[in-house]
Scaffold this motif. Structure first.
Motif, PDB file in Angstrom:
ATOM      1  N   SER A   1      10.740  12.482   8.380  1.00  0.00           N
ATOM      2  CA  SER A   1      10.462  11.588   7.040  1.00  0.00           C
ATOM      3  C   SER A   1       9.119  10.653   7.302  1.00  0.00           C
ATOM      4  N   TYR A   2       9.415   9.350   7.495  1.00  0.00           N
ATOM      5  CA  TYR A   2       8.320   8.463   7.891  1.00  0.00           C
ATOM      6  C   TYR A   2       7.483   9.276   9.462  1.00  0.00           C
ATOM      7  N   ASN A   3       8.475   9.612  10.240  1.00  0.00           N
ATOM      8  CA  ASN A   3       8.033   9.845  11.406  1.00  0.00           C
ATOM      9  C   ASN A   3       6.876  10.878  11.331  1.00  0.00           C
TER      10      ASN A   3
ATOM     11  N   LEU B   1       6.678  13.232   1.152  1.00  0.00           N
ATOM     12  CA  LEU B   1       6.635  11.883   0.451  1.00  0.00           C
ATOM     13  C   LEU B   1       6.546  10.805   1.453  1.00  0.00           C
ATOM     14  N   GLU B   2       7.455  10.672   2.383  1.00  0.00           N
ATOM     15  CA  GLU B   2       7.375   9.401   3.221  1.00  0.00           C
ATOM     16  C   GLU B   2       6.500   9.550   4.286  1.00  0.00           C
ATOM     17  N   GLY B   3       6.194  10.486   4.706  1.00  0.00           N
ATOM     18  CA  GLY B   3       5.231  10.854   5.920  1.00  0.00           C
ATOM     19  C   GLY B   3       3.911  10.613   5.509  1.00  0.00           C
TER      20      GLY B   3
ATOM     21  N   THR C   1       1.002  -1.351  -0.098  1.00  0.00           N
ATOM     22  CA  THR C   1       0.214  -0.032  -0.024  1.00  0.00           C
ATOM     23  C   THR C   1       0.933   1.060  -0.004  1.00  0.00           C
ATOM     24  N   HIS C   2       1.843   1.305   0.802  1.00  0.00           N
ATOM     25  CA  HIS C   2       2.862   2.454   1.004  1.00  0.00           C
ATOM     26  C   HIS C   2       3.373   2.516  -0.567  1.00  0.00           C
ATOM     27  N   GLU C   3       3.817   1.691  -1.246  1.00  0.00           N
ATOM     28  CA  GLU C   3       4.663   1.761  -2.326  1.00  0.00           C
ATOM     29  C   GLU C   3       3.704   2.181  -3.432  1.00  0.00           C
ATOM     30  N   TYR C   4       2.529   1.649  -3.440  1.00  0.00           N
ATOM     31  CA  TYR C   4       1.282   1.998  -4.382  1.00  0.00           C
ATOM     32  C   TYR C   4       1.033   3.641  -4.195  1.00  0.00           C
ATOM     33  N   PHE C   5       0.910   3.892  -2.756  1.00  0.00           N
ATOM     34  CA  PHE C   5       0.612   5.368  -2.524  1.00  0.00           C
ATOM     35  C   PHE C   5       1.626   6.459  -3.264  1.00  0.00           C
ATOM     36  N   HIS C   6       2.666   5.990  -3.120  1.00  0.00           N
ATOM     37  CA  HIS C   6       3.940   6.800  -3.775  1.00  0.00           C
ATOM     38  C   HIS C   6       3.674   7.101  -5.267  1.00  0.00           C
ATOM     39  N   LEU C   7       2.842   6.081  -5.933  1.00  0.00           N
ATOM     40  CA  LEU C   7       2.536   6.369  -7.530  1.00  0.00           C
ATOM     41  C   LEU C   7       1.164   7.433  -7.293  1.00  0.00           C
TER      42      LEU C   7
END
Ligand SMILES: [Zn+2]
Length: 299
Positions: free
Chosen positions: A200-202, A160-162, A140-146
């Motif tokens: 970032s992710y945080n 982007l990562e957050g 899901t995470h990678e798809y959401f980047h698209l």
């Protein structure tokens, strides 16, 4: 949503000329090696169709995420956007963790020649051969980047990562939602600003979830999707039907799109605004102002 109605029905597996196997589920193709260092580590095949269940489950999770973000909600569809033209599929390469530099997955913002049909061009992501989609929302995470790439060229990490980490909550719930009481302060203070820009992710926990809660953007994943998306063992992809923040994130992404020329002006024009410029620190304030504007439209 015609594309989704056929998604599961079209599931099939076949072999490519290059030796890797290909599993198709609707517009999603998983490219995987059956043996060797790239092969999935868990080879369970409960439905005895010759495809490891993990491979099917990764495709199922991506289709499920896709139907939430681009079906139930109106995020920009990577397969129907201005940026990626004439692309009608998403390929997922199963890759060894070593080759992914220990990442769980990577999403690419370019189009490549498709591996399932060499005359086609496709979007693609890579996912580690060790992941378990029942416990990991990496697909899901990678798809959401698209989805993000389709929405805007900005790529500063805290955004982007957050926000991609935020999207994971659609399938696998975070244990406890963070408190939203200090959102107004976080959007205002210079101290928080520095934390955000270095984040970032945080930033999912620091900014995106609290913002969604504060803005009372609680919505529902339609029951028919909850019922439709199941892994091979029968368990559900969606842990519940609650989704926080989808409407707010769409608004922010739309606003960011309108600020691209402003950010690109630091580099000349939109044509000169390449990858390094798209993550340049001068974008930070512009992106955060988009968040502030969307927030103040409500309060
Ligand atoms: Zn990511």
């Amino acid at each position: 949503m015609k594309i989704f109605m056929t998604a599961i029905a079209l599931a099939l597996a076949f072999s490519s000329t290059a030796g890797a196997a290909i599993y198709q589920q609707g517009v999603v193709y998983v490219i995987y090696d059956e043996a060797g260092e790239r092969a999935v580590t868990n080879k369970t095949d409960k439905n005895s169709n010759g495809v490891p269940d993990v491979v099917e489950d990764i495709a199922t999770q991506v289709n499920a995420a896709r139907e939430v973000f681009n079906g139930a909600f109106n995020f920009t569809d990577p397969l129907k956007c201005e940026r990626f033209k004439n692309v009608s599929s998403i390929e997922i390469d199963i890759e060894s963790k070593a080759r992914l530099n220990k990442f769980q997955g990577i999403a690419y913002s370019r189009v490549r020649k498709s591996k399932h049909n060499p005359t086609d061009r496709t979007l693609f992501i890579k996912v580690a051969n060790t992941i378990n989609p029942h416990a990991s929302s990496t697909p899901t995470h990678e798809y959401f980047h698209l989805v993000q790439y389709a929405s805007t060229y900005f790529r500063n990490k805290w955004y982007l990562e957050g926000m991609a980490r935020w999207s994971e909550d659609a399938v696998i719930k975070m244990k406890r939602y963070p408190s939203d009481w200090d959102v107004p302060v976080r959007l205002k203070s210079k101290f928080s600003e520095r934390q955000i820009f270095h984040g970032s992710y945080n930033m999912a926990e620091f900014l995106w979830y609290p913002l969604a809660v504060k803005m009372k953007d609680k919505d529902k994943i339609p029951d028919k999707l909850i019922r439709k998306y199941k892994y091979v063992d029968g368990s559900r992809v969606f842990q519940d039907d609650v989704i926080y923040g989808a409407n707010v994130m769409i608004k922010i992404l739309h606003k960011m799109k309108t600020k691209e020329s402003l950010a690109a002006a630091n580099f000349g024009s939109l044509d000169d605004w390449q990858k390094s410029g798209q993550r340049d620190e001068r974008n930070n304030e512009i992106i955060l102002n988009c968040v502030r504007e969307v927030y103040h439209e409500k309060f």
